[in-house]
Scaffold this motif. Structure first.
Motif, short mmCIF file in Angstrom:
data_model
loop_
_atom_site.label_atom_id
_atom_site.label_comp_id
_atom_site.label_asym_id
_atom_site.label_seq_id
_atom_site.Cartn_x
_atom_site.Cartn_y
_atom_site.Cartn_z
N TYR A 97 0.81 -1.22 0.00
CA TYR A 97 0.00 0.00 0.00
C TYR A 97 0.85 1.28 0.00
O TYR A 97 0.63 2.18 -0.81
CB TYR A 97 -0.91 -0.09 1.22
CG TYR A 97 -1.81 1.07 1.53
CD1 TYR A 97 -3.20 0.90 1.51
CD2 TYR A 97 -1.32 2.32 1.89
CE1 TYR A 97 -4.04 1.95 1.82
CE2 TYR A 97 -2.15 3.36 2.18
CZ TYR A 97 -3.50 3.18 2.16
OH TYR A 97 -4.35 4.22 2.46
N ASP A 125 1.55 7.38 -6.43
CA ASP A 125 0.54 8.45 -6.61
C ASP A 125 1.23 9.82 -6.61
O ASP A 125 0.98 10.67 -7.47
CB ASP A 125 -0.45 8.49 -5.44
CG ASP A 125 -1.28 7.22 -5.29
OD1 ASP A 125 -1.38 6.46 -6.28
OD2 ASP A 125 -1.82 7.01 -4.18
N ASP A 131 -1.12 11.04 10.66
CA ASP A 131 -1.00 9.58 10.51
C ASP A 131 -0.32 9.16 9.20
O ASP A 131 0.07 8.01 9.07
CB ASP A 131 -2.38 8.91 10.65
CG ASP A 131 -3.36 9.35 9.57
OD1 ASP A 131 -3.17 10.43 8.97
OD2 ASP A 131 -4.33 8.61 9.32
N ILE A 170 -7.13 14.89 14.77
CA ILE A 170 -8.43 15.01 15.44
C ILE A 170 -8.69 13.66 16.10
O ILE A 170 -8.48 12.62 15.48
CB ILE A 170 -9.53 15.35 14.41
CG1 ILE A 170 -9.23 16.69 13.70
CG2 ILE A 170 -10.91 15.37 15.07
CD1 ILE A 170 -9.22 17.92 14.59
P1 TYM Z 1 -7.33 8.35 4.50
O1 TYM Z 1 -8.34 8.09 3.43
O2 TYM Z 1 -7.27 7.42 5.64
O3 TYM Z 1 -7.51 9.80 5.08
C1 TYM Z 1 -7.60 10.95 4.26
C2 TYM Z 1 -6.86 12.11 4.91
O4 TYM Z 1 -7.41 12.39 6.19
C3 TYM Z 1 -6.37 12.47 7.16
N1 TYM Z 1 -6.90 12.02 8.46
C4 TYM Z 1 -6.85 12.74 9.59
N2 TYM Z 1 -6.35 13.96 9.86
C5 TYM Z 1 -6.48 14.42 11.14
N3 TYM Z 1 -7.09 13.73 12.12
C6 TYM Z 1 -7.60 12.50 11.89
N4 TYM Z 1 -8.21 11.82 12.87
C7 TYM Z 1 -7.49 11.96 10.57
N5 TYM Z 1 -7.90 10.79 10.01
C8 TYM Z 1 -7.53 10.84 8.72
C9 TYM Z 1 -5.29 11.54 6.64
O5 TYM Z 1 -4.04 11.84 7.19
C10 TYM Z 1 -5.37 11.80 5.15
O6 TYM Z 1 -4.61 12.93 4.81
N6 TYM Z 1 -3.03 6.62 2.58
C11 TYM Z 1 -3.97 7.75 2.55
C12 TYM Z 1 -4.56 8.00 1.17
C13 TYM Z 1 -3.57 8.22 0.08
C14 TYM Z 1 -2.75 9.37 -0.08
C15 TYM Z 1 -2.01 9.13 -1.28
C16 TYM Z 1 -2.59 10.55 0.64
C17 TYM Z 1 -3.30 7.38 -0.95
N7 TYM Z 1 -2.37 7.92 -1.77
C18 TYM Z 1 -1.09 10.08 -1.75
C19 TYM Z 1 -1.66 11.49 0.15
C20 TYM Z 1 -0.93 11.24 -1.01
C21 TYM Z 1 -5.12 7.43 3.50
O7 TYM Z 1 -5.38 6.30 3.80
O8 TYM Z 1 -5.88 8.50 3.83
#
Ligand code: TYM
Length: 332
Positions: free
Chosen positions: A128, A135, A149, A186
């Motif tokens: 992953y 990307d 995270d 958050i």
């Molecule tokens: P994902 O889909 O889990 O989350 C999307 C974005 O939300 C942020 N995020 C948070 N920020 C603050 N507090 C929280 N509790 C919280 N939960 C989630 C995540 O940091 C993210 O920015 N692997 C990535 C998706 C991805 C990606 C990429 C991101 C795939 N390719 C290329 C950047 C660049 C993910 O699972 O995000």
């Protein structure tokens, strides 16, 4: 103009406030100063088992929410990952310069693999972060707006870009994380020391962007706080109140100090009641706009296809340069 790239997974029926405040809201702000590429990462969404019947709809709901919060397809390139084949193609190449041990150290992989049982966790879950690097590097992104995270994954993207450049010649921009401290993590309303998470929080711990106001008000009322009375910002001693203040501040635009002063002498109940109102005001228009976009799925799909065509121009150029560097024939 500098480039930004970021992605979000369509793994739930709605984004939550962590996604919105930690990442997506910053995506909107960066559109003015950057050449922005934003992606609904459906390839990432099949790494831990999924239902084909809901995936496509979730991708549409994700795209509709991005449009609803202000991603402007005229200024930014908004697309769905699986429509641009270059992501998978570059991921293979990067996988071949990623160490097995290096990938094994990714904490999100370790957590998720442990939860699923390491025999059952897929190879896709393991690779992953390599796909995520593909990307970002495909678009030569200078910056990547994400929550805390994702920091370790971004570190891997940087390492892979540097390694490839050193081994085969300069090809990729080395991307910098864009993590805004105040909203980088958050937390879960029921467990304010853990992040609010699509995969591990209980429904009561999450406020979804699409939750109706009565439901989010109830969750805020039941949010876990400490037994004290004073409203102060103390992330260690009072993580629950600190989280509510962070959400309040981000949604209202009022500084934390201003809020702490305004709630001097008031109780947790007052803060929660007012926050529920702030959440309602912020989310209601987003929900209305999301519904409008979803009312016309054909138009939405068309807009995403146009985004993918724009994205592909950039992605294809990077893939071609990469193939040339490593001794492949040019992609046709
Ligand atoms: P994902 O889909 O889990 O989350 C999307 C974005 O939300 C942020 N995020 C948070 N920020 C603050 N507090 C929280 N509790 C919280 N939960 C989630 C995540 O940091 C993210 O920015 N692997 C990535 C998706 C991805 C990606 C990429 C991101 C795939 N390719 C290329 C950047 C660049 C993910 O699972 O995000």
């Amino acid at each position: 103009r500098p480039r930004v790239f970021s992605g979000i997974q369509p793994t739930a029926d709605s984004f939550h406030l962590g996604n919105y405040l930690g990442a997506v809201r910053h995506w909107v702000a960066l559109q003015d100063s950057h050449d922005a590429f934003y992606c609904v990462v459906d390839l990432h969404a099949i790494t831990a088992g999924h239902d084909p019947k809901v995936l496509k709809q979730r991708s549409r709901v994700a795209a509709a929410q991005l449009l609803a919060v202000g991603i402007d397809p005229e200024r930014s390139t908004l697309f769905v990952q699986s429509q641009v084949a270059e992501h998978s193609q570059l991921a293979w190449v990067l996988g071949c310069i990623t160490g097995f041990g290096e990938a094994s150290r990714m904490t999100q992989f370790k957590d998720k693999a442990q939860k699923q049982g390491s025999e059952r966790a897929s190879v896709g879950l393991f690779t992953y972060p390599v796909l995520m690097a593909a990307d970002i590097l495909l678009y030569q992104a200078d910056a990547v707006p994400v929550g805390e995270d994702q920091r370790q994954h971004l570190e891997l993207s940087r390492d892979l870009a540097q390694r490839f450049n050193t081994t085969f010649g300069p090809t990729f921009t080395v991307p910098a994380p864009h993590i805004v401290k105040d909203t980088a993590k958050i937390t879960d309303l029921q467990d304010p020391t853990s992040k609010m998470s699509k995969s591990s929080s209980s429904p009561a711990g999450i406020i979804d962007l699409l939750d109706d106001p009565a439901r989010s008000a109830k969750k805020i009322r039941s949010a876990v706080t400490d037994t004290g009375r004073e409203i102060v910002f103390d992330a260690v001693g009072k993580p629950g109140i600190a989280n509510l203040l962070s959400i309040y501040s981000a949604l209202s635009g009022r500084g934390i100090d201003d809020l702490v002063a305004a709630y001097d002498g008031k109780g947790y109940g007052d803060l929660k009641k007012d926050l529920a109102e702030v959440v309602r005001e912020a989310l209601t228009p987003i929900q209305e706009r999301t519904r409008t976009y979803l009312d016309d799925p054909a138009q939405l799909d068309k807009l995403l296809a146009q985004g993918a065509e724009k994205a592909r121009v950039v992605a294809a150029a990077t893939l071609r340069a990469t193939y040339d560097r490593i001794g492949f024939f040019p992609p046709l």
